[in-house]
Design a protein around this motif. Structure first.
Motif, mmCIF file in Angstrom:
data_model
loop_
_atom_site.group_PDB
_atom_site.id
_atom_site.type_symbol
_atom_site.label_atom_id
_atom_site.label_comp_id
_atom_site.label_asym_id
_atom_site.label_seq_id
_atom_site.Cartn_x
_atom_site.Cartn_y
_atom_site.Cartn_z
ATOM 1 N N LEU A 1 7.178 -3.985 105.434
ATOM 2 C CA LEU A 1 8.154 -3.876 106.911
ATOM 3 C C LEU A 1 9.002 -4.308 106.871
ATOM 4 O O LEU A 1 7.856 -5.291 108.056
ATOM 5 N N GLN A 2 10.192 -4.563 107.656
ATOM 6 C CA GLN A 2 11.148 -5.472 108.137
ATOM 7 C C GLN A 2 11.674 -5.072 109.236
ATOM 8 O O GLN A 2 12.736 -3.703 108.917
ATOM 9 N N LEU A 3 11.924 -5.429 110.395
ATOM 10 C CA LEU A 3 13.169 -4.451 111.012
ATOM 11 C C LEU A 3 13.769 -5.712 111.135
ATOM 12 O O LEU A 3 13.243 -7.064 111.232
ATOM 13 N N LYS A 4 14.788 -5.820 111.614
ATOM 14 C CA LYS A 4 15.881 -6.755 111.309
ATOM 15 C C LYS A 4 17.181 -6.442 113.196
ATOM 16 O O LYS A 4 18.123 -5.075 112.197
ATOM 17 N N ASP A 5 17.423 -6.924 113.800
ATOM 18 C CA ASP A 5 18.126 -7.481 114.916
ATOM 19 C C ASP A 5 18.049 -5.554 115.420
ATOM 20 O O ASP A 5 18.926 -4.820 115.730
ATOM 21 N N VAL A 6 16.998 -5.234 115.405
ATOM 22 C CA VAL A 6 16.738 -4.246 115.732
ATOM 23 C C VAL A 6 17.338 -3.797 117.172
ATOM 24 O O VAL A 6 16.439 -4.439 118.231
ATOM 25 N N PHE A 7 18.141 -2.613 117.783
ATOM 26 C CA PHE A 7 17.633 -2.249 119.478
ATOM 27 C C PHE A 7 17.275 -0.907 119.401
ATOM 28 O O PHE A 7 17.636 -0.161 119.076
ATOM 29 N N THR A 8 16.998 -0.455 120.566
ATOM 30 C CA THR A 8 16.560 0.896 120.617
ATOM 31 C C THR A 8 16.954 1.632 121.609
ATOM 32 O O THR A 8 17.282 0.331 122.839
ATOM 33 N N ALA A 9 17.301 3.094 122.219
ATOM 34 C CA ALA A 9 18.076 3.160 123.592
ATOM 35 C C ALA A 9 16.934 4.534 124.254
ATOM 36 O O ALA A 9 18.308 5.281 124.198
ATOM 37 N N ALA A 10 15.794 3.944 123.753
ATOM 38 C CA ALA A 10 15.212 5.723 124.546
ATOM 39 C C ALA A 10 14.928 5.645 126.133
ATOM 40 O O ALA A 10 14.111 5.562 126.884
ATOM 41 N N PRO A 11 15.506 6.756 126.548
ATOM 42 C CA PRO A 11 15.761 6.766 128.630
ATOM 43 C C PRO A 11 14.247 6.798 129.184
ATOM 44 O O PRO A 11 14.130 6.495 130.068
ATOM 45 N N GLU A 12 13.689 7.766 128.057
ATOM 46 C CA GLU A 12 12.300 7.712 128.733
ATOM 47 C C GLU A 12 11.540 6.161 128.542
ATOM 48 O O GLU A 12 10.698 6.069 130.019
ATOM 49 N N LEU A 13 11.739 5.741 127.577
ATOM 50 C CA LEU A 13 11.263 4.124 128.016
ATOM 51 C C LEU A 13 11.389 3.167 128.853
ATOM 52 O O LEU A 13 12.916 2.845 128.921
ATOM 53 N N ILE B 1 11.053 0.229 128.660
ATOM 54 C CA ILE B 1 11.534 -1.511 128.115
ATOM 55 C C ILE B 1 11.758 -1.330 126.771
ATOM 56 O O ILE B 1 11.156 -0.637 126.215
ATOM 57 N N ASN B 2 12.879 -1.206 125.640
ATOM 58 C CA ASN B 2 13.118 -1.128 124.652
ATOM 59 C C ASN B 2 13.497 -2.685 123.811
ATOM 60 O O ASN B 2 13.579 -3.245 124.567
ATOM 61 N N LEU B 3 13.404 -1.697 122.836
ATOM 62 C CA LEU B 3 13.812 -3.454 121.880
ATOM 63 C C LEU B 3 14.760 -3.773 122.079
ATOM 64 O O LEU B 3 16.154 -2.267 121.997
ATOM 65 N N VAL B 4 15.068 -5.100 121.823
ATOM 66 C CA VAL B 4 16.474 -5.717 122.098
ATOM 67 C C VAL B 4 16.772 -6.614 121.000
ATOM 68 O O VAL B 4 15.882 -8.078 121.216
ATOM 69 N N ASN B 5 17.659 -6.646 119.940
ATOM 70 C CA ASN B 5 17.348 -7.537 119.230
ATOM 71 C C ASN B 5 15.968 -8.067 118.471
ATOM 72 O O ASN B 5 16.351 -9.368 118.041
ATOM 73 N N ALA B 6 15.794 -6.944 118.380
ATOM 74 C CA ALA B 6 14.023 -7.554 117.342
ATOM 75 C C ALA B 6 14.125 -7.716 116.401
ATOM 76 O O ALA B 6 14.578 -6.903 115.930
ATOM 77 N N SER B 7 14.153 -8.717 115.622
ATOM 78 C CA SER B 7 13.318 -8.681 114.217
ATOM 79 C C SER B 7 11.843 -9.415 114.172
ATOM 80 O O SER B 7 10.453 -9.461 115.235
ATOM 81 N N LEU B 8 11.482 -8.696 113.284
ATOM 82 C CA LEU B 8 10.181 -8.476 112.685
ATOM 83 C C LEU B 8 9.903 -8.268 110.792
ATOM 84 O O LEU B 8 10.519 -7.281 110.567
ATOM 85 N N THR B 9 8.979 -9.164 110.665
ATOM 86 C CA THR B 9 8.185 -8.831 109.482
ATOM 87 C C THR B 9 6.968 -8.853 108.724
ATOM 88 O O THR B 9 6.276 -9.750 109.262
ATOM 89 N N MET B 10 6.617 -7.811 108.147
ATOM 90 C CA MET B 10 4.977 -7.357 108.263
ATOM 91 C C MET B 10 5.245 -7.360 106.599
ATOM 92 O O MET B 10 5.654 -6.890 105.715
ATOM 93 N N ARG B 11 3.798 -8.404 105.886
ATOM 94 C CA ARG B 11 3.715 -8.898 104.288
ATOM 95 C C ARG B 11 2.484 -8.167 104.128
ATOM 96 O O ARG B 11 1.688 -7.744 105.323
ATOM 97 N N CYS B 12 2.420 -7.243 103.162
ATOM 98 C CA CYS B 12 1.360 -6.569 102.128
ATOM 99 C C CYS B 12 0.061 -7.927 102.425
ATOM 100 O O CYS B 12 0.165 -8.684 102.073
#
Length: 520
Positions: A266-278, A280-291
């Motif tokens: 699973l890989q996230l690259k430069d992710v932004f979220t905008a959920a009003p109920e949260l 703190i949202n994700l800001v330019n977030a990147s994450l790499t998960m390896r098996c």
């Protein structure tokens, strides 16, 4: 803390005689005696399901004991009467929240003490009292916020303030620090010590042995519904207490360096979220998960962990950036898609997003997959298959319950967590979201959870461990990142940073997410 030799000269604030309680075939409490002196802290320890919360619910009047009696300051306390317990000065901070979600923080704290009809006439005065109390405790909350919009940690703060607002003389704290930050825990203990000097008595339920050693005067250990031992805190140690709880010595699992790290799952690259109920949202977030690898995500609660967990679970979509599962873009991601793609989740909130309290164990364990051919055909549920699966989860993961038809709300917090773990891991998921997986668990259950996660890693699962507990992060993670203000730091290998260095990273403030979003 209290001088043990002077204890006999202190006022006896509470005494429980021969308390027994049975739920069907399960003997939750068996002839338990317990005493508490004015100004004393008694730590009540035991495995999940040992009977601690049941005993305290009997004291607070929420359960009626089958046998036994309770005295508060020498006066008999009516059984099964919460109002009588409150009037006698008994306050309780519950492990599972007892807040009304569609009401404000202010309304929840004063609920039951004031008429909701004449809200405007008393709101100003009560606000001042709560704000003064909140400031002295160090647990700041927004009084006008709706509880449904609060994080788990913020709800716990409201519970604590709610009990203190009622001027409790005896305070029952059921896992009060499970969702608090280290700074908040320190502030809470400082405040409680001030109140102890003024005569407050505290029963402190915790699975954190170091906290029990630091904060209590005396320790009572329950095992299988009975008192397994009682110790003066200064005369014992965590090892002895753990042995009393479990009945044997515990060997924590050792996370050796993974030798089976494989492809990117699973890989996230430069992710932004905008959920009003949260908040703190994700800001330019990147994450790499390896098996075959565990990624530990450290951070102070409320810094974007909820957004990241919602994203992986399929309940939230990015407004910018990419999200890939085995190199495939996840354009139509949803909870059902996550389940069908073998993404297992252990959510932070057991009873709101993890399980449905009024549903049975069987109904809950098939809830994410009931439409599959395994449990239904032509839209008709196969009850035999569902019950067989539920029974296998209960047996394989040693869930303590009366039966598979027991409503989940009647299980201890630890057994609910183990049930969620079993459901998440049973289908050999390729990606696992473990969000606060050991929160509120006893030392034996924590060891078991860690063993299961390490086994999943060994068979090739990619695991994201989100935890407020830095020791847990350092113990089983292969790589560690820090989340702050919705941003995720580049990972470091386990051992490269000390617990102090990680704590410093967690405290550092990154670029304000609102400014970043404006620029974007």
């Amino acid at each position: 803390m209290i001088d043990p030799l002077a204890k006999s000269r202190r006022v006896l604030s509470l005494r429980l005689f021969g308390i027994s309680k049975r739920f069907g075939n399960l003997l939750a409490n068996n002839a338990i005696d317990l005493s508490l002196h004015e100004g004393e802290v008694v730590a009540l320890l035991g495995e999940n399901g040992a009977g601690k919360t049941t005993l305290m619910n009997i004291l607070f009047g929420q359960y009626l004991p089958d046998q036994g009696s309770i005295e508060v300051y020498g006066k008999q306390l009516p059984k099964g009467n919460s109002r009588a317990a409150l009037e006698a000065g008994v306050g309780m901070v519950h492990q599972h929240f007892t807040l009304v979600e569609n009401m404000t923080v202010h309304e929840n704290i004063v609920l039951g003490t004031k008429s909701m009809v004449s809200l405007r006439t008393w709101q100003k005065d009560t606000s001042k009292k709560i704000e003064k109390l909140s400031s002295s405790v160090g647990l700041k909350v927004d009084l006008d916020a709706t509880v449904a919009n609060l994080s788990v940690g913020e709800r716990q703060r409201v519970e604590i303030l709610k009990a203190l607002y009622r001027d409790a003389r005896i305070l029952i704290l059921d896992e009060p620090t499970a969702v608090l930050t280290p700074f908040e825990i320190k502030s809470l203990f400082l405040m409680l010590r001030n109140l102890l000097r003024q005569g407050l008595s505290v029963i402190f339920i915790s699975h954190k042995l170091n906290e029990a050693m630091d904060f209590s005067d005396r320790v009572v250990v329950l095992r299988k519904g009975q008192v397994a031992g009682e110790r003066i805190t200064s005369e014992t140690n965590p090892g002895e207490l753990a042995s009393l709880m479990i009945g044997t010595e515990i060997e924590k699992p050792t996370a050796l360096e993974s030798t089976a790290v494989g492809s990117v799952a699973l890989q996230l690259k430069d992710v932004f979220t905008a959920a009003p109920e949260l908040r703190i949202n994700l800001v330019n977030a990147s994450l790499t998960m390896r098996c075959g690898e565990i990624i530990g995500l450290a951070g102070v609660s409320g810094n974007g962990q909820a957004a990241l967990a919602a994203l992986i679970s399929g309940t939230l979509s990015p407004v910018r950036g990419t999200m890939k599962l085995f190199r495939k873009n996840l354009d139509r991601w949803s909870p059902r898609a996550a389940v069908s793609n073998r993404v297992g989740r252990i959510p932070e909130d057991r009873l709101h997003t993890g399980m449905i309290g009024n549903m049975s164990i069987t109904e809950n364990v098939i809830s994410e997959d009931y439409r599959s051919s395994r449990f239904s055909r032509l839209g008709i549920l196969n009850h035999k298959s569902a019950k067989s699966f539920a029974q296998s989860i209960v047996q394989n993961y040693d869930v303590q319950c009366m039966s598979i038809e027991t409503p989940v709300r009647l299980l201890s917090g630890g057994n609910i967590q183990i049930l969620i773990l079993g459901r998440a891991l049973d289908n050999a998921p390729v990606v696992i979201l473990a969000n606060q997986p050991s929160r509120g668990l006893d030392v034996g259950a924590v060891t078991y959870v860690h063993q299961q996660l390490l086994k999943a890693r060994e068979r090739g699962a990619a695991i994201l461990l989100i935890s407020d507990d830095l020791e847990e992060i350092l113990q089983i993670s292969d790589r560690i990142s820090v989340i702050s203000n919705g941003s995720i730091s580049p990972p470091t290998k386990r051992g490269e940073l000390s617990i102090e260095e990680l704590g410093t990273l967690m405290a550092q403030q990154q670029t304000n997410q609102a400014d970043v979003l404006d620029e974007a």
